[in-house]
Design a protein around this motif. Structure first.
Motif, PDB file in Angstrom:
ATOM      1  N   LEU A   1      -3.368   6.793  -0.008  1.00 38.99           N
ATOM      2  CA  LEU A   1      -4.608   7.825  -0.970  1.00 38.99           C
ATOM      3  C   LEU A   1      -4.236   8.489  -0.917  1.00 38.99           C
ATOM      4  N   GLY A   2      -3.386   9.255   0.683  1.00 44.94           N
ATOM      5  CA  GLY A   2      -3.289  11.040   0.610  1.00 44.94           C
ATOM      6  C   GLY A   2      -1.932  11.157  -0.568  1.00 44.94           C
ATOM      7  N   GLN A   3      -1.366  11.017  -0.472  1.00 45.20           N
ATOM      8  CA  GLN A   3       0.130  10.041  -0.723  1.00 45.20           C
ATOM      9  C   GLN A   3      -0.345  10.515  -2.225  1.00 45.20           C
TER      10      GLN A   3
ATOM     11  N   PRO B   1      -5.086   2.451   8.463  1.00 47.31           N
ATOM     12  CA  PRO B   1      -4.002   3.486   8.396  1.00 47.31           C
ATOM     13  C   PRO B   1      -2.460   3.777   7.307  1.00 47.31           C
ATOM     14  N   MET B   2      -2.693   2.850   6.794  1.00 46.62           N
ATOM     15  CA  MET B   2      -1.397   2.960   5.575  1.00 46.62           C
ATOM     16  C   MET B   2      -2.038   3.495   4.638  1.00 46.62           C
ATOM     17  N   VAL B   3      -3.521   2.337   4.074  1.00 44.08           N
ATOM     18  CA  VAL B   3      -4.291   2.593   2.814  1.00 44.08           C
ATOM     19  C   VAL B   3      -4.896   4.185   2.809  1.00 44.08           C
ATOM     20  N   ALA B   4      -5.153   4.770   3.732  1.00 38.01           N
ATOM     21  CA  ALA B   4      -6.095   5.591   3.355  1.00 38.01           C
ATOM     22  C   ALA B   4      -4.271   6.836   3.568  1.00 38.01           C
ATOM     23  N   TYR B   5      -3.281   6.738   4.371  1.00 37.47           N
ATOM     24  CA  TYR B   5      -1.910   7.491   4.052  1.00 37.47           C
ATOM     25  C   TYR B   5      -1.418   7.919   2.635  1.00 37.47           C
TER      26      TYR B   5
ATOM     27  N   ALA C   1      -6.769  -0.272  -6.551  1.00 31.98           N
ATOM     28  CA  ALA C   1      -6.044  -1.245  -5.913  1.00 31.98           C
ATOM     29  C   ALA C   1      -6.432  -1.244  -4.395  1.00 31.98           C
ATOM     30  N   LEU C   2      -5.818  -0.032  -4.321  1.00 32.15           N
ATOM     31  CA  LEU C   2      -5.740   0.526  -2.549  1.00 32.15           C
ATOM     32  C   LEU C   2      -7.267   0.119  -1.809  1.00 32.15           C
TER      33      LEU C   2
ATOM     34  N   ALA D   1       1.100  -1.193  -0.028  1.00 32.19           N
ATOM     35  CA  ALA D   1      -0.193  -0.247   0.029  1.00 32.19           C
ATOM     36  C   ALA D   1       1.051   0.999   0.115  1.00 32.19           C
ATOM     37  N   SER D   2       2.268   1.277   0.876  1.00 27.95           N
ATOM     38  CA  SER D   2       2.171   2.184   0.744  1.00 27.95           C
ATOM     39  C   SER D   2       3.130   2.915  -0.873  1.00 27.95           C
ATOM     40  N   ARG D   3       3.751   2.550  -1.988  1.00 33.16           N
ATOM     41  CA  ARG D   3       4.294   1.798  -2.334  1.00 33.16           C
ATOM     42  C   ARG D   3       3.686   2.348  -3.543  1.00 33.16           C
ATOM     43  N   LEU D   4       2.266   2.144  -3.576  1.00 33.82           N
ATOM     44  CA  LEU D   4       1.456   2.358  -4.364  1.00 33.82           C
ATOM     45  C   LEU D   4       0.876   3.773  -4.631  1.00 33.82           C
ATOM     46  N   GLY D   5       1.198   4.621  -2.970  1.00 33.54           N
ATOM     47  CA  GLY D   5       0.679   5.950  -3.081  1.00 33.54           C
ATOM     48  C   GLY D   5       2.219   6.437  -3.464  1.00 33.54           C
TER      49      GLY D   5
END
Length: 205
Positions: free
Chosen positions: A49-51, A43-47, A29-30, A15-19
């Protein structure tokens, strides 16, 4: 494939890398992880998406805004500020003006969205003079973090042009992994991003 890995840390990393990809198709995907049963993944999914900073992420973030986990809700608000746009600002304005426990996070997020919607400016001026120290501090933090201090003359100095009070708490940074060390300030810098297909098990676009 990584998003469906049995190990939650692998899903968090994916998820982090997708952002970091900047791709609009990363939103779908997220979104598949938005209801992940492991609380620390969401929480990483939300983060992430913001990225991406894509307004198309707003519907997913609005759902995450009502997640049962507080850390997810906090990150969703922060992400709405990063995404900006009318729908995101609508939600943040309502939360900031209400007795919501996450008013401070909404105030900080509005500072990030100030360039995306002219309605934020008056509300930020008001929030910078709020009775709650946490709200004032968060408003200041959101403005400074986006170089948007122009929204209200003297607002960064606090109520009625005063400097922050000794008892005013610092604005909170979003929590990415509850119970684990915070994510780096620039999570997309310094390391290669795996292929989109490898992260999502889809054909790369």
């Amino acid at each position: 494939m990584a998003l469906r890995d049995a190990d939650d840390q692998v899903r968090i990393s994916a998820a982090s890398r997708l952002g970091c990809t900047g791709r609009a198709d990363a939103i779908a995907a997220l979104a598949t992880l938005a209801a992940d049963p492991v609380p620390r993944v969401r929480p990483m999914v939300a983060y992430a998406l913001g990225q991406l900073r894509k307004v198309e992420a707003t519907p997913v973030l609005l759902r995450l805004r009502h997640d049962p986990d507080r850390h997810v809700r906090e990150n969703a608000l922060e992400a709405l500020g990063s995404v900006g746009g009318a729908a995101a600002v609508d939600a943040l304005l309502l939360i900031a003006a209400d007795e919501d426990p996450l008013r401070a996070q909404a105030a900080r997020a509005l500072g990030r969205a100030v360039d995306s919607d002219p309605r934020t400016q008056q509300q930020l001026t008001t929030l910078a003079q709020d009775d709650e120290p946490a709200v004032r501090a968060a408003t200041t933090s959101g403005a400074v973090s986006t170089d948007s201090v122009r929204f209200a003359p003297g607002a960064v100095r606090g109520r009625a042009g005063e400097r922050p009070r000794p008892g005013d708490p610092p604005a909170r940074r979003p929590r990415i992994f509850p119970g684990t060390p915070a994510a780096p300030t620039r999570p997309c810098a310094g390391s290669p991003i795996p292929s989109f297909a490898r992260l999502t098990d889809t054909a790369a676009g």
